[in-house]
Design a protein around this motif. Sequence first.
Motif, short mmCIF file in Angstrom:
data_model
loop_
_atom_site.label_atom_id
_atom_site.label_comp_id
_atom_site.label_asym_id
_atom_site.label_seq_id
_atom_site.Cartn_x
_atom_site.Cartn_y
_atom_site.Cartn_z
N LEU A 72 -5.23 19.34 7.53
CA LEU A 72 -4.26 19.13 6.46
C LEU A 72 -3.02 19.96 6.74
CD1 LEU A 72 -3.45 17.89 3.81
CD2 LEU A 72 -4.77 19.63 2.61
N THR A 129 0.67 15.86 7.29
CA THR A 129 -0.27 15.14 6.44
C THR A 129 0.06 15.35 4.97
OG1 THR A 129 -2.01 15.42 8.11
CG2 THR A 129 -2.72 14.81 5.91
N ASP A 161 -12.29 17.67 5.90
CA ASP A 161 -11.38 16.57 5.57
C ASP A 161 -10.75 16.84 4.21
OD1 ASP A 161 -13.93 16.26 4.49
OD2 ASP A 161 -13.73 14.09 4.27
N CYS A 209 -8.31 15.56 2.93
CA CYS A 209 -7.83 14.33 2.31
C CYS A 209 -8.94 13.29 2.14
CB CYS A 209 -6.68 13.73 3.13
SG CYS A 209 -5.19 14.72 3.10
N GLU A 243 -4.91 12.29 8.49
CA GLU A 243 -5.65 13.52 8.77
C GLU A 243 -6.73 13.28 9.82
OE1 GLU A 243 -7.76 17.10 6.24
OE2 GLU A 243 -8.17 15.03 5.64
#
Length: 433
Positions: free
Chosen positions: A166, A170, A226, A228, A244
């Motif tokens: 991130l 992103t 992750d 996102c 991402e």
Amino acid sequence: MKYKTQIEAARKGIFTKEMEYVATNENINRELLIKEVSNGRLIIPGNKNHKNIRPVAIGELSSTKVNVNIGISKDCPDKDVELKKVKKAIELNVDSIMDLSCWGDTRDFRQNLVEVSPCMIGSVPMYDMIGNSGKALKDLTKDDFLKCVKDHAIDGIDFMTIHAGLNKKTAQRVKRNRRLTNIVSRGGSLLFAWMEMTGNENPFYEFYEEFLDVLYEYDVTISLGDGCRPGSIHDATDASQLEELITLGELTKRAWAKNVQVMVEGPGHIPLNEVKTNMIIAKKLLFNAPFYVLGPLVTDIAPGYDHITSAIGGAIAASSGADFLCYVTPAEHLRLPDEDDMIEGIMATKIAAHAGDVARKFPGAIEKDNNMSKARAELDWEKMISLSINPEKSYKYRQSAKPDKEDTCTMCGEMCAVKNMNKILSGEEVKIS
């Protein structure tokens, strides 16, 4: 020492005692195992300071693994309660326990956890840093980030979730493509807020190699978080998630170049028809690195039953490329799970993992089902119970409603199809009294 990490050992052709344990336990050919560890498609997490760990493999050659989350928080700070849950999870033979503690004496709890657990232990340093640095979020520095990761490594954590993907690029994608549920990753949201308040790049991304050096020193596997991941099925497979994911693939290769073992975390909430697609895309963009998913949940409307929505998605994910499933409990979205919630979550996820292994024809998986079917055909209730995924619960159900005749159950009684087919095919007369 000739090597510091399992991937480095494999690249030097060294067959470690951890590899030997895994090869025997999962019936993997020695040469193939070394090859898969060396190219990153199979990992064996194990911090050198976690002395009593039972080595476990995660990747395409191994069975689908199951992770349990525990941890103390400001609202639920009782360490003894969480350690009791840990002991129960170990008893239920989970593969991994992840410490998500975010308040109080997290280091003492973490050290106790490593000491008592033969299962591999994961953590998220970002949570710990916020809770114990004594600083406001916006005042944290790169050195605070690095110190926290070092502390976790020294304490014996086997894999760490690091939200390095991130980055500012992103983050811009997130702002340009607004979601229904924004960022739902706790670590991801904190990093996003930090970047917005400071104007700086994510330290995990900007100084990635420095963090990798720490992980290499202790053979800590990096679990690329992750930030996102979608928090609703509406947001699944969107621009932010995929942006991402591409970055996470690049970071995977950089970790491999530093001889650090890698797995990558994935969604989240995904509609049923997109689960397989997500697994295929992820494996492609991540160069077949082990993939670790939370669920995924295939609908958003089932608080109180999200262990079921998760198991549905998990089974499809496991059959389509996911290597590691993080459990979800009935308490998801509602509160910290208690021990009963944890047990339900473990069982649901173990069922999903096994169903995935059967679908992908993992060696030995279907034999477990065949053995159960044979016991059922023979009306061998004792054996059926012993072969079940939770013998204790199966036994309680059987004992709670005893049939008039031991070779039946209270559902069908004398009309039992199995019993009557056995009789008629043996030339006996079938009588229903």
